[in-house]
Design an enzyme around this catalytic site. Structure first.
Site, PDB file in Angstrom:
ATOM      1  N   GLU A 157       9.584  15.641  15.825  1.00 56.17           N
ATOM      2  CA  GLU A 157      10.016  15.478  14.439  1.00 56.17           C
ATOM      3  C   GLU A 157       9.229  16.465  13.569  1.00 56.17           C
ATOM      4  O   GLU A 157       8.007  16.350  13.443  1.00 56.17           O
ATOM      5  CB  GLU A 157       9.734  14.048  13.973  1.00 56.17           C
ATOM      6  CG  GLU A 157      10.256  13.784  12.573  1.00 56.17           C
ATOM      7  CD  GLU A 157       9.893  12.400  12.062  1.00 56.17           C
ATOM      8  OE1 GLU A 157       8.728  11.989  12.249  1.00 56.17           O
ATOM      9  OE2 GLU A 157      10.764  11.742  11.485  1.00 56.17           O
TER      10      GLU A 157
ATOM     11  N   GLU B  70       9.366   0.916  10.888  1.00 52.32           N
ATOM     12  CA  GLU B  70      10.414   1.923  10.679  1.00 52.32           C
ATOM     13  C   GLU B  70       9.724   3.260  10.882  1.00 52.32           C
ATOM     14  O   GLU B  70       8.908   3.677  10.044  1.00 52.32           O
ATOM     15  CB  GLU B  70      10.950   1.859   9.241  1.00 52.32           C
ATOM     16  CG  GLU B  70      11.529   0.522   8.823  1.00 52.32           C
ATOM     17  CD  GLU B  70      12.968   0.362   9.229  1.00 52.32           C
ATOM     18  OE1 GLU B  70      13.501   1.236   9.938  1.00 52.32           O
ATOM     19  OE2 GLU B  70      13.567  -0.663   8.862  1.00 52.32           O
TER      20      GLU B  70
ATOM     21  N   CYS C 211      13.254  10.532   7.834  1.00 51.77           N
ATOM     22  CA  CYS C 211      13.294  10.052   9.209  1.00 51.77           C
ATOM     23  C   CYS C 211      14.713  10.063   9.762  1.00 51.77           C
ATOM     24  O   CYS C 211      14.912  10.093  10.961  1.00 51.77           O
ATOM     25  CB  CYS C 211      12.717   8.647   9.257  1.00 51.77           C
ATOM     26  SG  CYS C 211      13.431   7.613   7.991  1.00 51.77           S
TER      27      CYS C 211
ATOM     28  N   LYS D  77       0.850  -1.198   0.000  1.00 51.60           N
ATOM     29  CA  LYS D  77       0.000   0.000   0.000  1.00 51.60           C
ATOM     30  C   LYS D  77       0.881   1.242   0.000  1.00 51.60           C
ATOM     31  O   LYS D  77       1.516   1.585   0.990  1.00 51.60           O
ATOM     32  CB  LYS D  77      -0.917   0.051   1.221  1.00 51.60           C
ATOM     33  CG  LYS D  77      -1.937   1.177   1.079  1.00 51.60           C
ATOM     34  CD  LYS D  77      -2.417   1.740   2.393  1.00 51.60           C
ATOM     35  CE  LYS D  77      -1.919   3.095   2.770  1.00 51.60           C
ATOM     36  NZ  LYS D  77      -2.040   4.185   1.816  1.00 51.60           N
TER      37      LYS D  77
END
Ligand code: NDP
Length: 500
Positions: free
Chosen positions: A401, A261, A300, A187
């Site tokens: 983040e 992750e 990331c 996906k």
């Protein structure tokens, strides 16, 4: 495969991409479509993809399972040959994939899109090369016993991808899962699904019908259906920590294998010895790379918390701001561009909101606000490099983040202090150390709570290395052969009594 249809809203000239499910390319069971918007041209519908449903996921899972049994039963060289052939075909179409990446994600073609395709090719070659390493061991159990292990595939892997570099992240999952003998339901993110559909179109030429499926659509419907489907034996998720938490909880309820992750707020540490007149330019260039400015900081592994030894703070800041100012921000398809467009208005607004929050903090020094880089006359969502100094490690801009080109600079006085600050985070994905002192660099690397530490370099992942997070940055490792064996296979022990 694409087709053009006339829809109720009158849009006829937009390509409508189909999704590969089972042996065919299909529309969604709902007959609904999702608009894919070009980040560098907000408002422009680049293409439409099927808005997939639970039913589509179910069809994809069944097809993958049917095809997977024969795939897993074959000699490993069959899988090897297919993966190597896919790599060659991707290579032949690499420029088309790079252009599509730039259009679909807003990532600049020269600095990001082409390297992402190159990494994808390397990953197919790597996992093709090591396909025979998914192998077991024989125990020396005596002449009357044959006791051995088989490394067997899990079955069907559900791979859920983010939008920031979809091809590279697809490359971290698809070839490894295939090499281990699994089928897949992939996906892509709704924001950037096109390159993944194109990749599947290429890959399926060399795979059994139905083995590799892609279902486009929202995370809430398609993603959740993958996570909950009893025929998905493993969920391999890359995305935000908040969604990852829910994915792990849902998959955990039915004991599906999971790897995650997730996000990062990664420390970038410059010791005094890395900022001598002879080294400072190289250190600053490496820090810019580690910060992933050329992916608009939408990474990331961005080294977005820069800790600088107080004795070299000012010269580092001066050079850093000078170098960041040189980055060319603009049209992702322009060869001169270093930094492309933010993915969408929502992400752009989030980044600006963090920048405004940073500006309000007492004592902050705004060294560079990327709005200075606004590209005249261009409609894209452009935010150039932004650098804050005088930051405290407790501020929001230092803890959360941002997933944008915002670098915060924090001074330190000694190694213990900087390691304490670097580890004071719920994240633990990557870290960067800049030092000419081997003892200092290595002892710091060992004391940092991060899954991946680099010393005196800031580039991206290279094939074969281990990759994954500590703490809330994730669970599991998929990038290396060891990681892939752990992530995409299971061990069966067989004990046989022999007549001697
Ligand atoms: P999200 O977590 O929002 O989405 C990731 C994927 O999950 C998308 O395909 C999304 O679908 C899907 N999804 C959303 N909700 C669900 C659900 N309930 N069940 C299953 N799937 C769901 O992340 P972003 O796409 O915004 O990507 C940015 C994040 O990814 C950042 O936090 C970044 O740090 C992280 N990331 C981590 C990497 C790593 O290797 N550690 C690498 C790259 C990014 P959709 O959006 O289509 O609705």
């Amino acid at each position: 495969m694409t087709m053009t249809t006339t829809l109720d809203d009158g849009i006829t000239d937009v390509p409508h991409w189909l999704m590969p499910v089972g042996g065919s390319e299909i529309e969604s069971a709902s007959s609904q479509w999702h608009d894919v918007i070009a980040p560098s041209q907000p408002g422009k519908v680049l293409a439409r993809v099927p808005a997939g449903t639970v039913e589509d996921v179910d069809a994809a899972v069944r097809a993958a399972r049917d095809a997977q049994r024969e795939w897993a039963a074959a000699h490993f060289t069959v899988r090897q040959k297919a993966l190597l052939a896919i790599a060659s075909d991707i290579e032949a179409e690499s420029e088309r994939l790079a252009v599509l990446t730039a259009q679909d994600t807003g990532n600049a073609i020269r600095t990001q899109a082409r390297p992402e395709v190159a990494t994808l090719i390397s990953l197919f070659r790597y996992f093709g090369g090591v396909a025979g390493e998914f192998k077991g061991a024989v125990l020396p159990a005596g002449d009357d016993q044959l006791q051995y292990t088989r490394i067997e595939p899990l079955g069907v892997v559900g791979a859920i991808l983010p939008w920031n570099s979809p091809l590279m992240i697809a490359g971290m999952k698809i070839p490894a899962a295939l090499a281990a003998g699994n089928g897949l339901v992939v996906k892509p993110a709704d924001e950037a699904p096109l390159t993944v559909l194109k990749l599947a179109e290429i890959a399926r030429r060399h795979l059994p019908s139905g083995l590799l499926n892609v279902v486009t659509g929202s995370g809430r419907e398609v993603g959740q259906a993958i996570v909950d489907h009893p025929g998905i034996h493993k969920v391999s998720f890359t995305g935000s920590t908040s969604v990852g938490r829910d994915v792990a909880a849902s998959a955990g309820r039915r004991f599906a294998h999971v790897s995650l992750e997730l996000g990062g707020k990664n420390p970038n540490i410059i010791f005094r010895s890395a900022a001598t007149p002879a080294r400072i330019e190289a250190t600053v260039a490496g820090v810019l790379l580690a910060m992933r400015f050329t992916r608009q900081g939408q990474s990331c592994t961005a080294g977005s918390r820069l800790f600088v030894h107080r004795s070299v703070l000012e010269p580092v800041l001066e050079r850093l701001v000078d170098a960041a100012r040189q980055l060319v921000v603009g049209d992702p398809l322009d060869e001169k561009t270093d930094m492309g467009s933010i993915i969408n208005q929502r992400q752009y607004d989030t980044i600006r909101e963090y920048i405004e929050d940073g500006r309000q903090q007492p004592g902050v020094r705004v060294m560079l606000d990327g709005l200075d880089h606004a590209v005249d006359g261009e409609p894209g969502l452009y935010q150039g490099p932004t650098v804050f100094a005088g930051v405290d490690n407790s501020w929001r801009i230092a803890r959360e983040e941002i997933f944008g080109p915002v670098l915060v600079v924090i001074p330190f006085d000694d190694a213990d202090e900087v390691i304490r600050m670097a580890n004071d985070s719920h994240y633990g994905l990557a870290a960067y150390i800049w030092s000419a002192d081997l003892d200092e660099a290595v002892s710091t690397a060992h004391r940092l709570e991060a899954g991946w530490v680099q010393v005196n370099q800031g580039g991206g992942q290279v094939v074969g290395q281990s990759y994954g997070g500590y703490k809330e940055s994730g669970i599991g490792r998929e990038f290396s052969i060891e990681g892939a064996i752990a992530a995409f296979s299971q061990t069966k022990q067989v004990n046989i009594r022999l007549s001697t």
